[in-house]
Structures are given as structure tokens and as C-alpha cells.
Design an enzyme around this catalytic site. Structure first.
Site, PDB file in Angstrom:
ATOM      1  N   HIS A 137       0.842  -1.199   0.000  1.00 18.62           N
ATOM      2  CA  HIS A 137       0.000   0.000   0.000  1.00 18.62           C
ATOM      3  C   HIS A 137       0.872   1.242   0.000  1.00 18.62           C
ATOM      4  O   HIS A 137       1.935   1.233   0.614  1.00 18.62           O
ATOM      5  CB  HIS A 137      -0.934   0.021   1.221  1.00 18.62           C
ATOM      6  CG  HIS A 137      -2.092   0.929   1.027  1.00 18.62           C
ATOM      7  ND1 HIS A 137      -2.045   2.266   1.317  1.00 18.62           N
ATOM      8  CD2 HIS A 137      -3.322   0.689   0.515  1.00 18.62           C
ATOM      9  CE1 HIS A 137      -3.203   2.811   1.006  1.00 18.62           C
ATOM     10  NE2 HIS A 137      -4.002   1.886   0.514  1.00 18.62           N
ATOM     11  N   ASP A 197      -8.071  -5.211  -0.862  1.00 21.04           N
ATOM     12  CA  ASP A 197      -8.479  -6.025  -2.006  1.00 21.04           C
ATOM     13  C   ASP A 197      -8.207  -7.505  -1.809  1.00 21.04           C
ATOM     14  O   ASP A 197      -8.781  -8.335  -2.506  1.00 21.04           O
ATOM     15  CB  ASP A 197      -7.755  -5.550  -3.273  1.00 21.04           C
ATOM     16  CG  ASP A 197      -8.237  -4.185  -3.688  1.00 21.04           C
ATOM     17  OD1 ASP A 197      -9.450  -4.047  -3.868  1.00 21.04           O
ATOM     18  OD2 ASP A 197      -7.419  -3.258  -3.790  1.00 21.04           O
TER      19      ASP A 197
HETATM   20  N1  COA Z   1       4.089  -7.483  -4.827  1.00 21.88           N
HETATM   21  C1  COA Z   1       5.441  -7.503  -4.926  1.00 21.88           C
HETATM   22  N2  COA Z   1       6.224  -6.458  -4.628  1.00 21.88           N
HETATM   23  C2  COA Z   1       5.612  -5.340  -4.196  1.00 21.88           C
HETATM   24  C3  COA Z   1       4.222  -5.246  -4.061  1.00 21.88           C
HETATM   25  C4  COA Z   1       3.467  -6.367  -4.398  1.00 21.88           C
HETATM   26  N3  COA Z   1       2.134  -6.345  -4.293  1.00 21.88           N
HETATM   27  N4  COA Z   1       3.909  -4.021  -3.619  1.00 21.88           N
HETATM   28  C5  COA Z   1       5.070  -3.349  -3.471  1.00 21.88           C
HETATM   29  N5  COA Z   1       6.093  -4.150  -3.817  1.00 21.88           N
HETATM   30  C6  COA Z   1       7.500  -3.811  -3.798  1.00 21.88           C
HETATM   31  C7  COA Z   1       7.866  -3.110  -5.093  1.00 21.88           C
HETATM   32  O1  COA Z   1       8.262  -4.000  -6.111  1.00 21.88           O
HETATM   33  C8  COA Z   1       8.993  -2.200  -4.628  1.00 21.88           C
HETATM   34  O2  COA Z   1      10.149  -2.968  -4.481  1.00 21.88           O
HETATM   35  P1  COA Z   1      11.579  -2.395  -4.899  1.00 21.88           P
HETATM   36  O3  COA Z   1      11.779  -1.195  -4.007  1.00 21.88           O
HETATM   37  O4  COA Z   1      12.495  -3.530  -4.660  1.00 21.88           O
HETATM   38  O5  COA Z   1      11.434  -2.027  -6.350  1.00 21.88           O
HETATM   39  C9  COA Z   1       8.541  -1.788  -3.228  1.00 21.88           C
HETATM   40  O6  COA Z   1       7.716  -2.864  -2.769  1.00 21.88           O
HETATM   41  C10 COA Z   1       7.769  -0.473  -3.211  1.00 21.88           C
HETATM   42  O7  COA Z   1       6.643  -0.635  -4.094  1.00 21.88           O
HETATM   43  P2  COA Z   1       6.052   0.506  -5.002  1.00 21.88           P
HETATM   44  O8  COA Z   1       5.301  -0.121  -6.145  1.00 21.88           O
HETATM   45  O9  COA Z   1       7.089   1.529  -5.349  1.00 21.88           O
HETATM   46  O10 COA Z   1       5.057   1.147  -3.981  1.00 21.88           O
HETATM   47  P3  COA Z   1       3.902   2.142  -4.337  1.00 21.88           P
HETATM   48  O11 COA Z   1       3.620   2.902  -3.107  1.00 21.88           O
HETATM   49  O12 COA Z   1       4.227   2.926  -5.565  1.00 21.88           O
HETATM   50  O13 COA Z   1       2.692   1.186  -4.723  1.00 21.88           O
HETATM   51  C11 COA Z   1       0.878  -0.241  -4.645  1.00 21.88           C
HETATM   52  C12 COA Z   1       1.663   0.841  -3.911  1.00 21.88           C
HETATM   53  C13 COA Z   1      -0.401  -0.524  -3.884  1.00 21.88           C
HETATM   54  C14 COA Z   1       0.518   0.227  -6.051  1.00 21.88           C
HETATM   55  C15 COA Z   1       1.764  -1.525  -4.718  1.00 21.88           C
HETATM   56  O14 COA Z   1       1.989  -2.028  -3.422  1.00 21.88           O
HETATM   57  C16 COA Z   1       1.135  -2.597  -5.588  1.00 21.88           C
HETATM   58  O15 COA Z   1       1.312  -2.562  -6.818  1.00 21.88           O
HETATM   59  N6  COA Z   1       0.343  -3.550  -4.998  1.00 21.88           N
HETATM   60  C17 COA Z   1      -0.339  -4.538  -5.790  1.00 21.88           C
HETATM   61  C18 COA Z   1      -1.634  -3.968  -6.330  1.00 21.88           C
HETATM   62  C19 COA Z   1      -2.676  -3.781  -5.267  1.00 21.88           C
HETATM   63  O16 COA Z   1      -2.929  -4.673  -4.468  1.00 21.88           O
HETATM   64  N7  COA Z   1      -3.335  -2.625  -5.297  1.00 21.88           N
HETATM   65  C20 COA Z   1      -4.414  -2.313  -4.382  1.00 21.88           C
HETATM   66  C21 COA Z   1      -3.985  -1.266  -3.414  1.00 21.88           C
HETATM   67  S1  COA Z   1      -5.234  -1.015  -2.176  1.00 21.88           S
END
Ligand code: COA
Length: 378
Positions: free
Chosen positions: A263, A314
């Protein structure tokens, strides 16, 4: 923009872009409040209709106020014949979020308040949108299945009518309360991506339907509301508790993101997930099929151990809706059926104290190039 102090923050992380009294997320402590009330308190004691009133009015309703809201919502829940005709003309294979976006856009053209952007007209539009969303989704499901649409009943709640108009039969108390709580938990979440999209559109003084259409398109993405459909796809693909660990490790090795985890704001457990876990377990036990709940638990354990990521809202909503027998491609539209209450609350709040939302970009392209005639370009 040339000032060195003004460098872009990827994904606007941590940027405060609006003042709001609708909801607040405390990411460090894993706390969520709607209008001052803790989400746990609301999930245990309130109904979705009370929460809608709270989001729109900043206070919980009295009995008379709640009765008035319910009767307005009931009066607006049915779909006009043209809307049902439009749903019939859409391909049965249409993505359910694309369908919702299209139908809501068409409803905007036919709204009785037309282009009136007064507070009163917008409050009526908010009621219409919130009342009609669930019925649009269930009507689409029935039409694509070759069934007749079911008209909502005036004695049922929004959650009750969602299940009734989906199946044609009134749901029992457990199923109805599960949907009601799911709607409460998804209703608002501060400046999440779709709400921000809605506010950006509203801030140009465009109409509420346009703002909501922007929000639907934004919620659809797999990094936002689309994640719950991704969760169930993964669980179905994995197929058994024993296969979870290897699947998760393989996904991480391939640098894949696992839907339903992580998140932007929460650094600890998402408080909404704690209710959905229990709902997923209870419904699994009720149907005698606990596999999806157990697989989810195992996945949570492995993802937590390997990557220190927590399940988000989710994750357990997927196995909860699946246990209710809801088609998987309706999971994200269900999210929208709840979040419409928050979107409209934010649009009303934006209109009340509006200023155009227009940030800047940090320009990283070239400068000072001279135009070269096309025949001289290499
Ligand atoms: N699965 C695997 N790795 C994940 C992850 C996931 N669901 N969520 C975050 N990470 C990892 C990223 O790969 C990143 O790793 P790195 O620093 O080695 O590259 C790190 O954690 C930070 O993630 P990031 O995508 O930059 O965080 P964000 O704040 O931009 O994104 C979300 C937040 C929610 C978009 C992200 O956690 C995600 O894509 N989750 C899956 C989709 C989801 O469930 N969305 C609903 C949200 S309520």
C-alpha cells in the site's frame, strides 16, 4: 519549471494536495476514520446508508434523516428503460468496468437536473449515482446471462438490493450483512487515485458525472481497484494451499507484483483487511469450502515472510465475494458501488471550496533546439 527546489516526487508520494474532512488514513498506525469515526466502530455497528449520510453531511443521521435518505435512494434505484436498453446493446463480453463507465456517462446525459451545477442539484445527482450503481452492475450480469433484469425492492438496503437484483432472490442476513460491511469498508479512503481523479475533474467546474466517469476509469487499473479481480485470478491459478509457497517465490523471483499486497500509505496492517479476513473465513465455513480462505492465509504468511508486505483491502475481499458466488469480473465494479459514496462526497466538498487543481511538471527534456526542415532531418 526551472527551480531546483521543485523536483518531482514520483507518484506524488507524501504530497498533501487537498484539505478534507471526509476521511483520514494514518498509515503508520493503520488507522482509518470517516468523519471522525473509527472504521472498526462503523464496520461493527453502522449500516452503509448511515455511512453514506456521514460522508455527505459530516455527521451521523438521526432516525428521521436516515429514513429520508433511504427513501430518496429507493426512489432513485431503478434504471430507466433506455439505460436497460443500452446495457442490452453492449457486447456480453464487455469488461464490466468499461460497461459501468459507459452506462454512467450515458446516465449523465439524461440526468433530470441536466447541466445544473448548484449544490442542491449535485446532492440529487449524488443520490441517483449511489442508488443506481449496484443496479447497473447486477442488470449487466443478468442481461449477459440471458436473464430478465430485476427491479430493486423498496424494503431492502443497498446491500440487500445488490444481492436481490443479482440473483432474483432476497439474500439471507449473513450474506446481506457481509455485503453491507464490505460497502462500508470500501466507501472512502482519503485522496486515493480515483478520488483524486474525480476531484481534479470537478475542480475544472465540470459536472459530477464527468468527475465520476474519470474516477471509474481510474479505479479500473490493477494497481488500484482492479487488484481484487487479480487476487482471485491468482488464487484460481494456484489452486491449492500446498502450491502457494512455490507460486509466491516464483512470482517474486520474476519480479512480479502480487495483487492484494502493499500500500502507498499503510506501513502496517490495512484496518479494512482485518474485517474482510473474518468475513472470508466465516463465509467459507458456511459454504463448507474453506480452501480460498486457507490459501489466502497461506499467501499472506509467505508474502509477509519473504517481502514484509501486508495484505490490503483487495486481498480478502476477493475470497469474500467469491464465497458469496459473485462472478469474479464484478469484484471491481462492487468496489465502485461502494466508493461512489466517497467520490460524490469529495466532489461536493471540492465544489464547496473550489480552486483549479493544476500542478507543475519537472521538465527533463532538451531545450534550445532549432527547427530543422523535414527534408534535412537524418
Ligand atoms: N508485490 C510484490 N512487490 C511489491 C508489491 C506487491 N504487491 N507491492 C510493493 N512491492 C514492492 C515493489 O516491487 C517495490 O520494491 P523495490 O523497491 O524492490 O522495487 C517496493 O515494494 C515499493 O513498491 P512501489 O510499487 O514503489 O510502492 P507504491 O507505493 O508505488 O505502490 C501499490 C503501492 C499498492 C501500487 C503496490 O503495493 C502494488 O502494486 N500492490 C499490488 C496492487 C494492489 O494490491 N493494489 C491495491 C492497493 S489497495
Amino acid at each position: 519549471m526551472s527551480s531546483e527546489a521543485n523536483v518531482a516526487k514520483a507518484g506524488l508520494e507524501g504530497i498533501v494536495a487537498a484539505q478534507s474532512s471526509i476521511s483520514d488514513v494514518n498509515g503508520e498506525e493503520g488507522k482509518l476514520i470517516y468523519g471522525g469515526y473509527d472504521i472498526h466502530d462503523l464496520a461493527q455497528h453502522a449500516t452503509f446508508e448511515e455511512v453514506i449520510y456521514l460522508l455527505w453531511n459530516g455527521k451521523l443521521p438521526t432516525s428521521a434523516e436516515l429514513a429520508a435518505l433511504k427513501s430518496q435512494l429507493n426512489a432513485e434505484a431503478g434504471l430507466p428503460a433506455e439505460t436497460i436498453d443500452l446495457i442490452r446493446t453492449l457486447p456480453k463480453t464487455a469488461n464490466a468496468m468499461d460497461m459501468l463507465r459507459t452506462v454512467v456517462s450515458a446516465l449523465g446525459i439524461a440526468d433530470p437536473d441536466g447541466a445544473d451545477n448548484s449544490i442542491e442539484a449535485n446532492e440529487r445527482k449524488a443520490v441517483r449515482l449511489t442508488a443506481k450503481f449496484p443496479i447497473i452492475v447486477t442488470t449487466f450480469q443478468r442481461v449477459r446471462n440471458g436473464q430478465q433484469p430485476v427491479h430493486p425492492r423498496s424494503d431492502l438496503s443497498i446491500a440487500g438490493n445488490f444481492l436481490y437484483t443479482l440473483t432474483g432472490e432476497a439474500a439471507d442476513e449473513i450474506a446481506t450483512r457481509t455485503m453491507d460491511v464490505a460497502f462500508i469498508l470500501h466507501a472512502d479512503h482519503e485522496l486515493n487515485a480515483s478520488t483524486f481523479a474525480a476531484r481534479v475533474t470537478a475542480a475544472t467546474l465540470s459536472d459530477m458525472y464527468s468527475a465520476v466517469v474519470s474516477a471509474i476509469g481510474t479505479l479500473k487499473g490493477p494497481l488500484h481497484g482492479g487488484a481484487n479481480e487479480g487476487v482471485i485470478k491468482n488464487l484460481l491459478e494456484i489452486g491449492s494451499v500446498d502450491a502457494v509457497e512455490a507460486w509466491v517465490k516464483d512470482a517474486f523471483a520474476k519480479k512480479k507484483k502480487i495483487m492484494g499486497f502493499g500500500h502507498r500509505v499503510y506501513r502496517t496492517v490495512d484496518p479494512r483487511a482485518t474485517h474482510l479476513v473474518e468475513m472470508s473465513r466465516k463465509l467459507g465455513e458456511r459454504t463448507g469450502e474453506t480452501k480460498w480462505y486457507e490459501m489466502s492465509r497461506k499467501m499472506e504468511e509467505v508474502v509477509g515472510r519473504e517481502k514484509h508486505l501486508n495484505a490490503n483491502v483487495d486481498f480478502y475481499s476477493a475470497s469474500t465475494y467469491y464465497a458469496l458466488g459473485i462472478p469474479t469480473d464484478l469484484f471491481t465494479p462492487i468496489f465502485a458501488c461502494s466508493r461512489i459514496s466517497g467520490w460524490t462526497a469529495h466532489v461536493l466538498e471540492q465544489y464547496r471550496n473550489n480552486r483549479l487543481i493544476r500542478p507543475r511538471a519537472e521538465y527533463i527534456g532538451p531545450r534550445g533546439l532549432k527547427y530543422v526542415p523535414i527534408e534535412e532531418r537524418g
